[in-house]
Design a protein around this motif. Structure first.
Motif, short mmCIF file in Angstrom:
data_model
loop_
_atom_site.label_atom_id
_atom_site.label_comp_id
_atom_site.label_asym_id
_atom_site.label_seq_id
_atom_site.Cartn_x
_atom_site.Cartn_y
_atom_site.Cartn_z
N GLY A 57 48.37 29.25 41.83
CA GLY A 57 47.88 30.61 41.57
C GLY A 57 46.51 30.61 40.92
N LEU A 58 46.31 29.73 39.95
CA LEU A 58 45.00 29.64 39.30
C LEU A 58 43.94 29.14 40.27
CD1 LEU A 58 46.10 28.23 35.84
CD2 LEU A 58 45.33 30.56 36.37
N PHE A 59 44.31 28.22 41.15
CA PHE A 59 43.38 27.75 42.17
C PHE A 59 42.93 28.91 43.07
CE2 PHE A 59 42.92 26.47 46.63
CZ PHE A 59 41.77 25.68 46.53
N PHE A 60 43.91 29.68 43.59
CA PHE A 60 43.55 30.78 44.49
C PHE A 60 42.79 31.88 43.75
CE2 PHE A 60 46.77 28.99 47.35
CZ PHE A 60 46.06 29.06 48.54
N THR A 61 43.14 32.12 42.49
CA THR A 61 42.41 33.12 41.71
C THR A 61 40.96 32.69 41.54
OG1 THR A 61 44.41 33.76 40.53
CG2 THR A 61 42.32 34.35 39.50
N GLY A 62 40.76 31.43 41.19
CA GLY A 62 39.39 30.92 41.06
C GLY A 62 38.64 30.95 42.37
N ARG A 63 39.29 30.57 43.44
CA ARG A 63 38.65 30.61 44.75
C ARG A 63 38.29 32.04 45.15
NH1 ARG A 63 41.29 28.02 50.14
NH2 ARG A 63 42.02 30.12 50.52
N GLY A 64 39.16 32.98 44.79
CA GLY A 64 38.89 34.38 45.10
C GLY A 64 37.71 34.92 44.32
N LEU A 65 37.52 34.42 43.12
CA LEU A 65 36.40 34.89 42.30
C LEU A 65 35.07 34.26 42.69
CD1 LEU A 65 38.06 34.96 38.77
CD2 LEU A 65 37.35 36.92 40.15
N TRP A 66 35.06 33.03 43.19
CA TRP A 66 33.81 32.32 43.38
C TRP A 66 33.43 32.03 44.82
CZ3 TRP A 66 36.62 30.54 38.94
CH2 TRP A 66 36.02 30.95 37.75
N HIS A 67 34.23 32.37 45.78
CA HIS A 67 33.85 32.11 47.17
C HIS A 67 33.43 33.39 47.86
CE1 HIS A 67 35.77 27.99 48.15
NE2 HIS A 67 34.79 27.90 47.32
N ALA A 68 32.50 33.22 48.78
CA ALA A 68 32.06 34.37 49.56
C ALA A 68 33.19 34.81 50.48
CB ALA A 68 30.83 34.00 50.39
N ARG A 69 33.24 36.07 50.76
CA ARG A 69 34.31 36.63 51.58
C ARG A 69 34.20 36.16 53.02
NH1 ARG A 69 38.50 39.76 51.35
NH2 ARG A 69 38.92 41.24 52.98
N ARG A 70 35.33 35.73 53.54
CA ARG A 70 35.42 35.35 54.94
C ARG A 70 36.21 36.43 55.67
NH1 ARG A 70 36.70 31.86 51.41
NH2 ARG A 70 38.91 32.13 51.69
N GLY A 71 36.08 36.47 56.95
CA GLY A 71 36.82 37.45 57.72
C GLY A 71 38.32 37.16 57.70
N ILE A 72 39.12 38.18 57.77
CA ILE A 72 40.57 38.03 57.80
C ILE A 72 41.01 37.92 59.25
CG2 ILE A 72 42.77 39.12 57.26
CD1 ILE A 72 41.35 40.55 54.95
N ALA A 73 41.77 36.89 59.54
CA ALA A 73 42.23 36.68 60.91
C ALA A 73 43.22 37.77 61.30
CB ALA A 73 42.90 35.31 61.03
N ALA A 74 43.19 38.12 62.56
CA ALA A 74 44.11 39.13 63.07
C ALA A 74 45.55 38.59 63.02
CB ALA A 74 43.75 39.49 64.51
N VAL A 75 46.49 39.47 62.77
CA VAL A 75 47.90 39.08 62.73
C VAL A 75 48.36 38.76 64.14
CG1 VAL A 75 50.23 39.89 62.22
CG2 VAL A 75 48.34 40.51 60.72
N GLN A 76 49.00 37.61 64.27
CA GLN A 76 49.52 37.21 65.57
C GLN A 76 51.03 37.48 65.57
OE1 GLN A 76 48.13 33.74 67.31
NE2 GLN A 76 46.03 34.21 66.80
N VAL A 77 51.48 38.21 66.56
CA VAL A 77 52.88 38.66 66.59
C VAL A 77 53.83 37.53 66.95
CG1 VAL A 77 54.47 40.27 67.70
CG2 VAL A 77 52.17 41.00 67.13
#
Length: 150
Positions: A57-77
């Motif tokens: 969780g701390l890893f993803f929180t840090g990555r969310g704060l310091w990385h540039a936004r990437r596009g979100i992949a479309a949901v595959q059914v």
């Protein structure tokens, strides 16, 4: 040239969610005896898993704060339905068909999540995984799960 950092909201929220789950687990298990690796108490594994989850969780929180936004992949059914169906079928058939058959059916259904799977490889992996599940859960841990249909 100046670099702009933007918050990746998806990673940030996911990280905070994991931290919250881990913190809740640590609070819920605070009265359980922990022990140590050679003499584990009932609170040992929940705390180990919670601390590991908190690390992620701390890893993803840090990555969310310091990385540039990437596009979100479309949901595959297809993968979504295949995995949901496999989990549902396992839950509904484990008691009636037994762990061995339910595990094989589950792996085969889950293989439909990708187009890259081959039937022979999938069946071989399913049988191997079912054998490992029976060995681990029934033989080693002694859980009262039927292996074959009743």
């Amino acid at each position: 040239m100046m670099t702009r950092f933007r918050i990746d909201l998806q990673d940030l929220l996911f990280g905070l969610f994991l931290v919250a789950i881990a913190a809740g687990t640590l609070v819920a298990t605070r009265n359980l005896t922990v022990g140590h690796a050679a003499d584990m108490g009932p609170g040992y594994m929940p705390r180990v898993v919670a601390l590991t989850l908190m690390g992620f969780g701390l890893f993803f929180t840090g990555r969310g704060l310091w990385h540039a936004r990437r596009g979100i992949a479309a949901v595959q059914v297809r993968p979504l339905l295949a995995i949901l169906a496999s989990v549902g079928v396992f839950a509904l058939t484990a008691e009636r068909l037994g762990l061995a058959i339910a595990s094989v059916v589950t792996v085969i259904l889950a293989s439909f999540a990708t187009r890259e799977g081959r039937l022979v490889e999938t069946v071989a992996f399913a049988v191997l995984l079912a054998g490992a599940a029976v060995l681990l859960f029934v033989k080693l841990l002694g859980l009262p799960i039927p292996i074959w249909p009743r």
